[in-house]
Design a protein around this motif. Structure first.
Motif, short mmCIF file in Angstrom:
data_model
loop_
_atom_site.label_atom_id
_atom_site.label_comp_id
_atom_site.label_asym_id
_atom_site.label_seq_id
_atom_site.Cartn_x
_atom_site.Cartn_y
_atom_site.Cartn_z
N HIS A 39 0.89 -1.17 0.00
CA HIS A 39 0.00 0.00 0.00
C HIS A 39 0.92 1.22 0.00
O HIS A 39 1.62 1.48 0.99
CB HIS A 39 -0.87 -0.06 1.26
CG HIS A 39 -1.74 1.13 1.48
ND1 HIS A 39 -3.05 1.20 1.04
CD2 HIS A 39 -1.51 2.29 2.13
CE1 HIS A 39 -3.58 2.36 1.40
NE2 HIS A 39 -2.66 3.05 2.07
N ASP A 41 1.51 5.16 -0.20
CA ASP A 41 0.78 6.39 0.12
C ASP A 41 1.36 7.59 -0.62
O ASP A 41 2.48 8.03 -0.34
CB ASP A 41 0.85 6.65 1.63
CG ASP A 41 0.04 5.64 2.42
OD1 ASP A 41 -1.18 5.57 2.20
OD2 ASP A 41 0.63 4.91 3.25
N HIS A 73 -2.34 4.53 -2.90
CA HIS A 73 -3.34 5.29 -2.14
C HIS A 73 -3.11 6.76 -2.46
O HIS A 73 -2.20 7.39 -1.91
CB HIS A 73 -3.21 4.99 -0.64
CG HIS A 73 -4.19 5.74 0.17
ND1 HIS A 73 -4.13 5.83 1.55
CD2 HIS A 73 -5.30 6.47 -0.18
CE1 HIS A 73 -5.14 6.56 1.99
NE2 HIS A 73 -5.84 6.98 0.96
N MET A 75 -3.69 10.26 -2.13
CA MET A 75 -4.25 11.36 -1.32
C MET A 75 -3.89 12.67 -2.00
O MET A 75 -3.05 13.44 -1.53
CB MET A 75 -3.70 11.26 0.11
CG MET A 75 -4.31 10.07 0.86
SD MET A 75 -3.37 9.63 2.33
CE MET A 75 -2.14 8.56 1.61
N ASP A 178 -7.69 1.59 6.73
CA ASP A 178 -6.35 2.19 6.68
C ASP A 178 -6.25 3.30 7.73
O ASP A 178 -7.03 4.26 7.69
CB ASP A 178 -6.12 2.76 5.27
CG ASP A 178 -4.74 3.40 5.13
OD1 ASP A 178 -3.84 3.12 5.93
OD2 ASP A 178 -4.58 4.19 4.17
FE FE2 Z 1 -2.88 4.87 3.12
#
Ligand code: FE2
Ligand code: 5RP
Length: 231
Positions: A39, A41, A73, A75, A178
Motif C-alpha cells: 500500500h 501512500d 493510495h 491522497m 487504513d
Molecule cells: Fe494509506
C-alpha cells in the motif's frame, strides 16, 4: 490481478513510517514477512497537509519488486491527473478519494482504461452512503480510520460502522481499512467485516512482523469464515 473479492484476508503494509532511504529493502522485508501487497501512500500537500512521493519513485521500485501488487493510495487533488503516469510506472490499483474529485465516474473510467484496478476511499467525516452509486464500478472501497496525511495516528473506531454498513449489503466487496490498524485494533476491524487490511507503523516497527501478520490474518479469516457460515 484482483485483491480478493471479499472472500479472503489481504494484508498490505504502508511504508509511510519506514526508513524511506531504504525503500526497496523495507518493502522487500515486509513482503518477505508474509504481506500480500504493498500500500503506497501518495500525498500532494494539497488534499492532505503532507508530501510523500509520486510516480518516479514507483517506477524505480517496480523492477525491484516484480510480481508484487502495488496499490497506490492517492491522497491528491485532481486524482485524474496521475492515472496514466502511475499506470506507466507499474501500479496495479489506483485508490482515489471521493472527496478529491467532482467526477468520480470519469476518474473510475480513466483508471480502468489505463489497465488498473480501482479503489474508492472516504475520509472519516464523509458519509458512507456517498459511495453507493459507485460500488458496482470499483474493485475496493477504502474506509479511512484516521484523517489522511500522516502515519502513526490513533485509530478512529467511530469509522467502523461504515464498514459494517457496507459489509451488510455487499458480501463479496473488498473493504479496506487504513489508519492506526495493527494487532491491537484488528479485532474491531475484522468483526465489522473489513477484509483488506493496511497496517503501517504497527508492522514497520514491530519486532516480529511475520508473527503480527499471521496473528492479524487469523483474526480476519475467523470472521470471514463465521460470516460465510451465517449466510
Ligand atoms: Fe494509506
Ligand atoms: O494513508 C495513510 C495515512 O494517511 C497510511 O496508509 C496510514 O496512516 C497507515 O499508517 P499507520 O498504520 O501508521 O496509521
Amino acid at each position: 490481478m484482483a485483491l480478493s473479492n471479499g472472500c479472503s484476508c489481504k494484508i498490505g503494509p504502508s511504508i509511510l513510517n519506514a526508513d524511506l532511504s531504504s525503500l526497496a529493502s523495507e518493502c522487500q522485508r515486509l513482503m518477505d514477512s508474509g504481506s500480500d501487497y504493498l500500500h503506497l501512500d501518495v500525498m500532494d500537500g494539497h488534499f492532505v497537509p503532507n508530501l510523500t512521493f509520486g510516480h518516479p519513485i514507483v517506477k524505480c521500485l517496480r523492477p525491484k519488486m516484480p510480481g508484487v501488487f502495488f496499490e497506490m493510495h492517492m491522497m491528491v487533488e485532481n486524482p485524474e491527473r496521475w492515472v496514466e503516469p502511475m499506470a506507466d510506472a507499474g501500479a496495479n490499483m489506483y485508490t482515489f478519494h471521493y472527496e478529491a474529485t467532482s467526477d468520480p465516474v470519469s476518474c473510475i473510467r480513466k483508471i480502468k482504461e489505463a489497465g488498473m484496478k480501482v479503489g474508492l476511499g472516504i475520509n472519516p467525516p464523509t458519509d458512507v452512503e456517498v459511495v453507493l452509486p459507485y460500488v458496482d464500478m470499483v474493485d475496493l472501497i477504502l474506509v479511512m480510520t484516521v484523517n489522511p496525511g500522516f502515519g502513526g495516528q490513533a485509530f478512529i473506531a467511530d469509522c467502523l460502522p461504515k464498514v459494517k454498513y457496507l459489509r451488510d449489503r455487499y458480501k463479496q466487496l473488498d473493504i479496506e481499512v487504513d489508519g492506526g490498524v495493527g494487532p491491537k485494533t484488528i479485532q474491531q476491524c475484522a468483526e465489522v467485516g473489513a477484509n483488506v487490511i493496511v497496517s503501517g507503523s504497527a508492522l514497520v516497527k514491530h519486532e516480529n512482523p511475520r508473527k503480527a501478520i499471521i496473528d492479524m490474518r487469523s483474526i480476519v479469516d475467523e470472521y470471514i469464515q463465521k460470516s460465510q457460515l451465517e449466510r
